[in-house]
Motif scaffolding. Structure first.
Motif, short mmCIF file in Angstrom:
data_model
loop_
_atom_site.label_atom_id
_atom_site.label_comp_id
_atom_site.label_asym_id
_atom_site.label_seq_id
_atom_site.Cartn_x
_atom_site.Cartn_y
_atom_site.Cartn_z
N ARG A 67 0.86 -1.17 0.00
CA ARG A 67 0.00 0.00 0.00
C ARG A 67 0.90 1.23 0.00
N GLY A 68 0.62 2.17 -0.86
CA GLY A 68 1.37 3.42 -0.87
C GLY A 68 2.57 3.42 -1.79
N PHE A 69 2.86 2.27 -2.42
CA PHE A 69 3.97 2.21 -3.37
C PHE A 69 3.67 1.13 -4.41
N ASN A 70 4.37 1.21 -5.52
CA ASN A 70 4.23 0.20 -6.57
C ASN A 70 5.26 -0.90 -6.38
N LEU A 71 4.89 -2.10 -6.72
CA LEU A 71 5.80 -3.23 -6.54
C LEU A 71 7.09 -3.09 -7.34
N ASN A 72 7.04 -2.41 -8.47
CA ASN A 72 8.27 -2.26 -9.26
C ASN A 72 9.23 -1.23 -8.65
N GLU A 73 8.84 -0.58 -7.54
CA GLU A 73 9.74 0.31 -6.81
C GLU A 73 10.62 -0.46 -5.84
N VAL A 74 10.34 -1.72 -5.66
CA VAL A 74 11.13 -2.60 -4.79
C VAL A 74 11.67 -3.70 -5.69
N PHE A 75 13.00 -3.84 -5.73
CA PHE A 75 13.54 -4.85 -6.63
C PHE A 75 14.80 -5.50 -6.07
N ILE A 76 15.08 -6.66 -6.61
CA ILE A 76 16.26 -7.43 -6.20
C ILE A 76 17.38 -7.20 -7.20
N SER A 77 18.55 -6.90 -6.69
CA SER A 77 19.76 -6.86 -7.50
C SER A 77 20.77 -7.75 -6.78
N LYS A 78 21.97 -7.82 -7.30
CA LYS A 78 23.01 -8.63 -6.65
C LYS A 78 24.22 -7.76 -6.37
N ASP A 79 24.87 -8.03 -5.23
CA ASP A 79 26.08 -7.28 -4.91
C ASP A 79 27.27 -7.88 -5.66
N ASP A 80 28.46 -7.40 -5.36
CA ASP A 80 29.66 -7.87 -6.05
C ASP A 80 29.92 -9.36 -5.87
N ASN A 81 29.40 -9.93 -4.80
CA ASN A 81 29.58 -11.36 -4.54
C ASN A 81 28.38 -12.20 -4.99
N GLU A 82 27.49 -11.58 -5.79
CA GLU A 82 26.29 -12.25 -6.30
C GLU A 82 25.23 -12.52 -5.23
N LYS A 83 25.38 -11.89 -4.07
CA LYS A 83 24.38 -12.01 -3.01
C LYS A 83 23.20 -11.11 -3.33
N PRO A 84 21.96 -11.62 -3.23
CA PRO A 84 20.81 -10.76 -3.52
C PRO A 84 20.67 -9.65 -2.49
N GLU A 85 20.22 -8.50 -2.96
CA GLU A 85 19.94 -7.37 -2.07
C GLU A 85 18.73 -6.63 -2.59
N ILE A 86 17.99 -6.04 -1.68
CA ILE A 86 16.80 -5.28 -2.06
C ILE A 86 17.17 -3.81 -2.24
N LYS A 87 16.68 -3.26 -3.32
CA LYS A 87 16.80 -1.83 -3.60
C LYS A 87 15.40 -1.24 -3.59
N VAL A 88 15.26 -0.01 -3.14
CA VAL A 88 13.96 0.65 -3.12
C VAL A 88 14.07 2.03 -3.77
N LEU A 89 13.00 2.40 -4.44
CA LEU A 89 12.92 3.68 -5.15
C LEU A 89 11.59 4.35 -4.83
N GLY A 90 11.45 5.59 -5.25
CA GLY A 90 10.16 6.28 -5.24
C GLY A 90 9.46 6.29 -3.90
N ASN A 91 8.15 6.01 -3.94
CA ASN A 91 7.34 6.04 -2.72
C ASN A 91 7.77 4.97 -1.72
N ALA A 92 8.24 3.84 -2.20
CA ALA A 92 8.70 2.79 -1.28
C ALA A 92 9.88 3.30 -0.45
N LYS A 93 10.81 3.99 -1.09
CA LYS A 93 11.95 4.54 -0.37
C LYS A 93 11.51 5.64 0.59
N LYS A 94 10.59 6.48 0.14
CA LYS A 94 10.08 7.56 1.00
C LYS A 94 9.43 6.97 2.26
#
Length: 127
Positions: A67-94
């Motif tokens: 609620r209050g953000f779009n699902l595409n504002e929260v996404f999984i990327s990988k760090d330098d060691n290929e470990k998954p990490e969550i990134k947040v943008l837009g309303n999700a970050k706010k």
């Protein structure tokens, strides 16, 4: 200090129709989280199911639900060691920064097998 914990499970087969529909993928997933076109259908479904579970788990850890953000504002990327990490943008970050301040760490663990995908998220406030 632990701010919140979230966990979610998704049935992998549910994502078959999503994988076959570019509209569904662009609606729920960030442009940075796409599986290789060469991957088989099962692999694609596992990939998207685990990431969808992570988005749900994040919303539970945040305490808002989706609620209050779009699902595409929260996404999984990988760090330098290929470990998954969550990134947040837009309303999700706010929303995250309103609740936790600017010093936080999001921990994520993803798992999947033939039928189910699971994600576990912990939001930690860094003092």
């Amino acid at each position: 200090m632990i701010f919140g914990v979230g966990c979610d499970i998704a049935k992998v087969s549910r994502f078959e129709k999503w994988v076959l529909s570019k509209d569904m993928i662009s609606r729920f997933y960030n442009e940075n989280e796409h599986v290789s076109e060469n991957a088989g259908l099962q692999r694609k479904c596992e990939f998207y199911a685990s990431r969808f579970a992570a988005k749900e788990a994040f919303s539970k850890a945040l305490g808002t639900g989706i609620r209050g953000f779009n699902l595409n504002e929260v996404f999984i990327s990988k760090d330098d060691n290929e470990k998954p990490e969550i990134k947040v943008l837009g309303n999700a970050k706010k929303m995250l920064e309103e609740k936790c301040g600017e010093k936080y760490k999001i921990h994520v663990s993803l798992s999947h097998e033939k039928e189910y995908a699971l994600a576990f998220v912990v939001i930690e406030i860094i003092a």
